[in-house]
Write an enzyme that holds these catalytic residues in place. Structure first.
Site, PDB file in Angstrom:
ATOM      1  N   SER A  76       4.722   2.325   8.090  1.00  0.00           N
ATOM      2  CA  SER A  76       4.371   1.214   7.206  1.00  0.00           C
ATOM      3  C   SER A  76       5.550   0.796   6.342  1.00  0.00           C
ATOM      4  O   SER A  76       6.149   1.616   5.640  1.00  0.00           O
ATOM      5  CB  SER A  76       3.197   1.604   6.295  1.00  0.00           C
ATOM      6  OG  SER A  76       2.011   1.719   7.026  1.00  0.00           O
ATOM      7  N   HIS A 104       0.821  -1.225   0.000  1.00  0.00           N
ATOM      8  CA  HIS A 104       0.000   0.000   0.000  1.00  0.00           C
ATOM      9  C   HIS A 104       0.851   1.270   0.000  1.00  0.00           C
ATOM     10  O   HIS A 104       0.347   2.355  -0.293  1.00  0.00           O
ATOM     11  CB  HIS A 104      -0.994  -0.004   1.169  1.00  0.00           C
ATOM     12  CG  HIS A 104      -0.391   0.266   2.516  1.00  0.00           C
ATOM     13  ND1 HIS A 104      -0.132  -0.728   3.436  1.00  0.00           N
ATOM     14  CD2 HIS A 104       0.002   1.416   3.119  1.00  0.00           C
ATOM     15  CE1 HIS A 104       0.374  -0.203   4.535  1.00  0.00           C
ATOM     16  NE2 HIS A 104       0.465   1.110   4.367  1.00  0.00           N
ATOM     17  N   ASP A 149      -0.035  -7.592   1.198  1.00  0.00           N
ATOM     18  CA  ASP A 149       0.450  -6.222   1.392  1.00  0.00           C
ATOM     19  C   ASP A 149       1.973  -6.173   1.475  1.00  0.00           C
ATOM     20  O   ASP A 149       2.540  -5.418   2.270  1.00  0.00           O
ATOM     21  CB  ASP A 149      -0.168  -5.568   2.635  1.00  0.00           C
ATOM     22  CG  ASP A 149      -0.077  -4.039   2.580  1.00  0.00           C
ATOM     23  OD1 ASP A 149       0.180  -3.490   1.489  1.00  0.00           O
ATOM     24  OD2 ASP A 149      -0.235  -3.399   3.642  1.00  0.00           O
TER      25      ASP A 149
END
Length: 468
Positions: free
Chosen positions: A221, A113, A143
């Protein structure tokens, strides 16, 4: 909180150490201007080792800036005017960790993402060194993504490669450190423990997250979660926005398995049976008289499962003699089985145990279970009603997006597989028939777009769906 608890324990040990050394009472004061000697050896050793560990691992952590082109209609605040779109750019920030160095190139693990749909990727190695990145490949189902960047001009590139650990050996309570770039604050270090393992939070198809209370924030992230040996044991991925101390990381063994395929094949090849499965809840167990195993709720047409003779209502209790107790046990076992491999499924059917041989296939991009329908060629949506289990798990009622036709109006409007449509023009929809009804009504009123409220990854957002 975890860090303070640890310091408290270490302090207790240090006090005992001080007593053994007959140190002066803490109430004593040093002469003015004289530095108080640090005699808590255990705390000093802990601090020394922690800072050395961070210094050793930090060079492998990078900041990743990605630029995506998004379409936005001029005058969206005035939907009856300017019905055309113009491209705009959106820049996002994430983190990454260098997992390999080959032929003058760095290969960087991050979240999909962070770089999905990126028009441009920039990798920052330090405040003075930034390079273009190239997306090697990304996998929305886990992901995980891999980015390549040139190592030219960077000193000792081999020393920047992180050491990867073994996430299968993790235990709850182990100490961990998260390193990343929250809110653009580069190489921020936070400390905590593993608070749970094998978590599922409903944001990807394949989930077995490490849960940690090490603080994780937007920008973390893709960054590493490391153990006290300095080994990467997870890739930080998600947080629960309303909570504190609830961060989630992809186990490094799963991330590495995906990354290896992206680097060697350019895509992820997964084994596939073609079944919809669910856990046996206490209520179901009481009804069917079976407490262990995985219940088959649906079988895809033409799938390996159908060819092998699996039926709705079968209970899979083992694969090749290895017991399966949770949905993820079966998911990950089959996912990592090379296509073409024959497996032996132990099932319970009609109260009796039996075995079935099934040849594992390759998971297709889109799977048809006979129920999804396309909402017209011009929209390009495959939709179905949510199952009772999905309604319970997701805590919403709506219509599930099973697939999106490439290049269709739905894709250009930003809809994705896995979205749940909750409302059309702010009117709730709880079934496919209700959705179709509202779309047909909009078309009859000569509307060119409708406003959808959707659920994606645990959050609601609005999307404008163009009807033509």
């Amino acid at each position: 909180m975890a860090f303070l608890s640890l310091l408290f324990l270490l302090l207790l040990f240090s006090i005992e150490s001080c007593k053994a050394q007959k140190m002066p009472s803490p109430s004593g004061t040093a002469p003015q201007g004289q530095e108080v000697p640090v005699r808590s050896g255990l705390l000093a050793q802990f601090e020394k080792e922690l800072t050395e560990l961070v210094e050793r691992v930090s060079p492998s952590v990078v900041a990743i800036y990605s630029t995506q082109e998004v379409s936005r209609g001029f005058g969206e605040d005035f939907p009856f005017f300017f019905p055309f779109q113009a491209p705009q750019e959106r820049r996002s920030l994430g983190s990454g960790v260098i997992m390999a160095y080959k032929n003058g190139k760095f290969y960087i693990l991050t979240n999909n993402h962070v770089v999905q749909g990126a028009k441009r990727i920039r990798v920052r190695f330090d405040p003075h060194t930034e390079k273009d990145g190239r997306l090697v490949g990304g996998d929305p189902k886990t992901d995980v993504a891999v980015v390549e960047a040139d190592a030219k001009g960077i000193e000792k590139p081999e020393g920047r490669v992180a050491k990867l650990g073994d996430s299968d050996k993790l235990k709850v309570g182990q100490l961990v450190i998260a390193i990343g770039n929250p809110y653009g604050l580069e190489r921020t270090v936070t400390f905590g423990v593993i608070s749970a393992l094998r978590r599922s939070i409903g944001i990807t198809q394949y989930e077995s997250f490490i849960q940690t209370d090490a603080p994780i924030n937007p920008g973390n992230s893709g960054g590493p979660l490391i153990n006290i040996k300095g080994e990467v044991i997870g890739i930080n991925t998600a947080i629960v926005a309303e909570a504190q101390g609830l961060g989630f990381a992809i186990p490094i063994n799963l991330a590495k398995w995906v990354a290896d395929q992206l680097m060697t094949k350019g895509r992820v090849v997964r084994g596939w049976l073609g079944v919809v499965i669910q856990e046996i809840t206490p209520e179901i167990a009481e009804t069917i008289g079976v407490k262990e195993g995985i219940l088959v709720a649906q079988v895809a047409r033409g799938s390996p499962a159908e060819k092998a003779g699996l039926k709705v209502g079968d209970i899979i209790v083992a694969v090749d003699g290895e017991k399966v107790r949770e949905v993820r046990d079966l998911q990950f076992k089959i996912m990592k089985t090379p296509p073409g491999t024959e497996v032996t499924l132990t099932i319970i059917r009609g109260g009796k145990e039996q075995t079935i041989k099934a040849k594992v296939g390759e998971m297709p991009e889109e799977v048809s279970f006979g129920q999804p329908r396309e909402q017209g060629d011009e929209l390009g949506l495959f939709l179905r009603d949510l199952s009772p289990e999905e309604v319970r798990r997701l805590e919403v009622k709506g219509v599930f997006v099973e697939g999106v036709v490439p290049g269709s109006l739905a894709e250009r409007s930003g809809l994705r597989r896995g979205d749940v449509i909750l409302a059309v023009n702010n009117e709730p929809v709880e079934s496919l028939s209700q959705f179709n009804e509202k779309i047909e009504k909009a078309k009859s009123e000569q509307r060119t777009r409708v406003l959808l409220l959707i659920r994606r990854g645990g959050s609601n957002l609005y999307v404008v769906l163009y009807l033509r």
